[in-house]
Every structure is written in C-alpha cells, then in structure tokens.
Design an enzyme around this catalytic site. Structure first.
Site, PDB file in Angstrom:
ATOM      1  NE  ARG A  80     -17.327  -5.475  13.588  1.00 26.76           N
ATOM      2  CZ  ARG A  80     -17.661  -4.826  12.483  1.00 26.76           C
ATOM      3  NH1 ARG A  80     -16.776  -4.101  11.864  1.00 26.76           N
ATOM      4  NH2 ARG A  80     -18.864  -4.923  11.994  1.00 26.76           N
ATOM      5  CB  CYS A 118      -1.466   3.769   8.228  1.00 21.72           C
ATOM      6  SG  CYS A 118      -2.576   4.417   6.954  1.00 21.72           S
ATOM      7  CB  CYS A 157     -18.437  -4.872   5.203  1.00 18.47           C
ATOM      8  SG  CYS A 157     -17.450  -3.500   5.841  1.00 18.47           S
ATOM      9  CB  CYS A 180     -15.380  -7.129   6.261  1.00 17.71           C
ATOM     10  SG  CYS A 180     -16.700  -6.920   7.455  1.00 17.71           S
ATOM     11  CB  CYS A 229      -0.754  -0.227   8.261  1.00 16.17           C
ATOM     12  SG  CYS A 229      -1.431  -1.429   7.103  1.00 16.17           S
ATOM     13  CB  CYS A 283      -0.911   0.002   1.224  1.00 14.90           C
ATOM     14  SG  CYS A 283      -2.003   1.426   1.261  1.00 14.90           S
ATOM     15  CB  CYS A 341     -18.092   0.106   8.971  1.00  9.21           C
ATOM     16  SG  CYS A 341     -16.963  -0.718  10.105  1.00  9.21           S
TER      17      CYS A 341
HETATM   18  S1  SF4 Z   1      -4.136   1.069   6.943  1.00 16.77           S
HETATM   19 FE1  SF4 Z   1      -2.560  -0.020   5.727  1.00 16.77          FE
HETATM   20  S2  SF4 Z   1      -3.659  -0.761   3.954  1.00 16.77           S
HETATM   21 FE2  SF4 Z   1      -4.955   0.824   4.884  1.00 16.77          FE
HETATM   22  S3  SF4 Z   1      -4.386   2.724   3.858  1.00 16.77           S
HETATM   23 FE3  SF4 Z   1      -3.076   2.594   5.689  1.00 16.77          FE
HETATM   24  S4  SF4 Z   1      -1.197   1.582   4.953  1.00 16.77           S
HETATM   25 FE4  SF4 Z   1      -2.776   1.215   3.410  1.00 16.77          FE
END
Ligand code: SF4
Length: 339
Positions: A285, A78, A149, A118, A81, A74, A209
């Site tokens: 949740r 984040c 979802c 989901c 993540c 990705c 959600c």
């Molecule tokens: S949480 Fe992970 S998968 Fe989702 S946008 Fe952020 S880096 Fe990408």
C-alpha cells in the site's frame, strides 16, 4: 535478438537470480535486500513489475478508507505522530466516536468505492470497555458489506481473539523502521512488543497489515533492515503499507532537520519495488505522504508494484489527496478499483 535487449544481471549474479525467482521466502538476508536496492533503476522496476504480474492483475488497485475513531492524547511518543500527547501539534484529544457516527462514515466510504474500512484509535492499547465498543463497530461495518481493519495499539492474545470473534478481517500494527533505528523514533514501547502483538494477531487468524515509514532520517541500511524484518516474519503480512513521512509541525521529526530530512522520491519508489519483490503475494500500500507526491512519482510506485491506496480526504489527522484527484489519476493510468 540483440544481446543488449536482454537484461543479463540475474544470470550473471547468482545472489540476484535467487532473489528474483518470485518465490515466497522468509529467509531473506540483508545482503540480498541491499543488492535489490542497488539494482539499476530500470532493472529494479522491470523485475518488480514482472513479479507483480505473476500474482496480481496489474490494473487493479485495492482501495481502503481510514477513519480516526479516537483522535489524539496518545501516551506513546512516536516522533512522527501528531496524536502523541508528548507534543504540541494542535491535535485535540477526543473521545471514542459513537457507533452511529462510525457507521455513517463507513456507509459513505462504501458508496465512494472503498472495499475496506480501517478504524484507527490513538491508544497504547485498548481498555476492555473500549474494545467491546470497537467490536460492535467491526460487526456493524461488516454488515455493510465492507472488509474491516483496525489499528488500536498493542493487543493481548485474548483481545486479538475477541476482535476475531467480532469478525475483524485485518489488524494494522507497523514495525515502523529497522530495529537499529527504532530507538531514535519511539521510546515508550519496544520492537519486541510490536512483534508480540503481530504474533497474537496472526495466531487469532486475523490478516496482518504491517509496514513502516521512510523519510525519517534513516539510512538506506535501515530501509533494508525494515524490509528484512517484514519479509522474514513467520508469514508475510497480507498488507504492507509503505509510508513517506509527513512532517507535522510540533513533532520532533518536523523540528529536527537531521532526522526529518526529505527522502528522494526515487528512493521511495525503490523501497516499494523491493517490498514487492521480497513479499510477492502481499498487497503493497502506497500510504501516507501521497498528498505531497507528484502524479509521476505515484505512477512509478504503481509500476514498482504498489497496488493499494488509502482514499478519502484525511489519513487519521494528516491530509490525503481528495477523492476526485485520486479517481482522475487512476483513470489517467487506466487503473481500476480491486473488487
Ligand atoms: S503512532 Fe501516534 S497514535 Fe499510534 S501509538 Fe504512536 S503516538 Fe500513539
């Protein structure tokens, strides 16, 4: 009756009396939310449970299963993540799963008792050709009798409409934390962009959600700020996932102990209770982090008004309690899957 058996605080404090009315409101102040967080623990849990019972059967727990349909690689950053391409976490970037493979997983989830399926893809936003494939998955999963979802990153208004036409029931897009703390966690998309996507989803008529993550090193005031943002959205999200950070090796939150400091489980329970009180009709949740939570903490979360869990061995790429363990816990607590 002995006066000491009566909880006197709502009457004694007009601010709290208003907060504890159980009314659906979108005008929560941070001072009110802070006052809820500050309640003595037994009072907070009692009030959350009381409000919970006004809107839900306290024995029922909604069960969702989450499948990563496109893992890793990705472009977003984040800090929690393992799927971000910015960090070395050992998660391999994979292609979008085939329709057949997704439907096989959905059938297995349905047979194991899930009512909602989901589908998560590690994208900044979906490309048009990928969105068409996801729409086919939504149609296929719905045909199996499951609610659907998806969580695919940011959406335009047109993309949200397309998903709605395919029959998507829920779209997950979290606010993650307070606007003030947000910059410590993500730099590649803004808080406003998240709010815009939520608006497109709501306008398309898809259920929302939306929740966040705690235990990322944020202060109590950031948890207050996160709940205030969620509870003051134009309509409360139908589903509010509250996640406890799972520290994954290689992510900044696992490296930086000042950010990824562990959160007291009782503070997590308080966050669930405050979400329940401020969003009385939303399904709250208990999401990521259950693998490391004791049965006692999970039981307190249910008592605080949580009424949904993810079920299945994995949450995207992080471990989740196995289904047998979950069933045993629900059974021990006398809880049953929501129909
Ligand atoms: S949480 Fe992970 S998968 Fe989702 S946008 Fe952020 S880096 Fe990408």
């Amino acid at each position: 009756m002995d006066d000491r058996t009566q909880s006197s605080f709502p009457a004694a404090n007009p601010l709290l009396a208003h907060c504890l009315s159980g009314a659906v409101r979108q005008d929560w102040t941070r001072a009110e939310i802070e006052a809820l967080f500050d309640l003595p623990f037994p009072d907070l849990i009692f009030q959350a449970q009381r409000i919970h019972r006004e809107h839900f059967d306290p024995r029922e727990v909604q069960i969702s299963t989450l499948l990563s349909i496109k893992t890793g690689g990705c472009p977003e950053d984040c800090a929690y993540c393992p799927q971000s391409a910015h960090y070395e976490t050992g998660v391999k970037a994979e292609k979008l799963m085939s329709l057949e493979a997704v439907l096989k997983e959905a059938r297995a989830a349905r047979d194991a008792g899930a009512s909602r399926f989901c589908m998560g893809a590690a994208w900044r936003e979906p490309k048009e050709r990928d969105l068409d494939k996801v729409c086919a998955m939504v149609e296929g999963v719905r045909a199996l009798g499951l609610e659907t979802c998806a969580t695919l990153g940011m959406l335009t208004a047109e993309q949200a409409q397309k998903l709605k036409s395919a029959g998507l029931d829920y779209y997950n897009h979290n606010l993650d934390t307070s606007p003030e703390f947000y910059g410590e966690i993500i730099s590649t998309r803004t808080y406003q962009e998240r709010l815009d996507t939520l608006g497109h989803v709501r306008d398309a008529g898809i259920h929302v959600c939306c929740g966040g993550i705690v235990g990322m090193g944020e202060a109590r005031e950031d948890r207050v700020g996160m709940i205030a943002e969620l509870a003051n959205l134009p309509a409360h999200p139908e589903s509010v996932p509250i996640n406890m950070l799972v520290k994954v090796e290689g992510t900044p939150l696992a490296r930086d102990s000042s950010l990824g400091a562990s959160l007291d489980p009782l503070e997590f329970v308080r966050t669930i209770a405050v979400a329940r009180i401020t969003m009385p009709r939303s399904v709250v949740r208990l999401s990521a982090g259950r693998e490391d939570m004791s049965e006692e903490t999970q039981a307190l979360c249910f008592l605080a008004g949580a009424n949904s869990i993810f079920y299945g061995p994995k949450l995207l790429t992080t471990p989740n309690p196995d289904t047998d363990r979950d069933l045993r816990l629900l059974d021990k607590l006398g809880l049953v899957p929501m129909r």
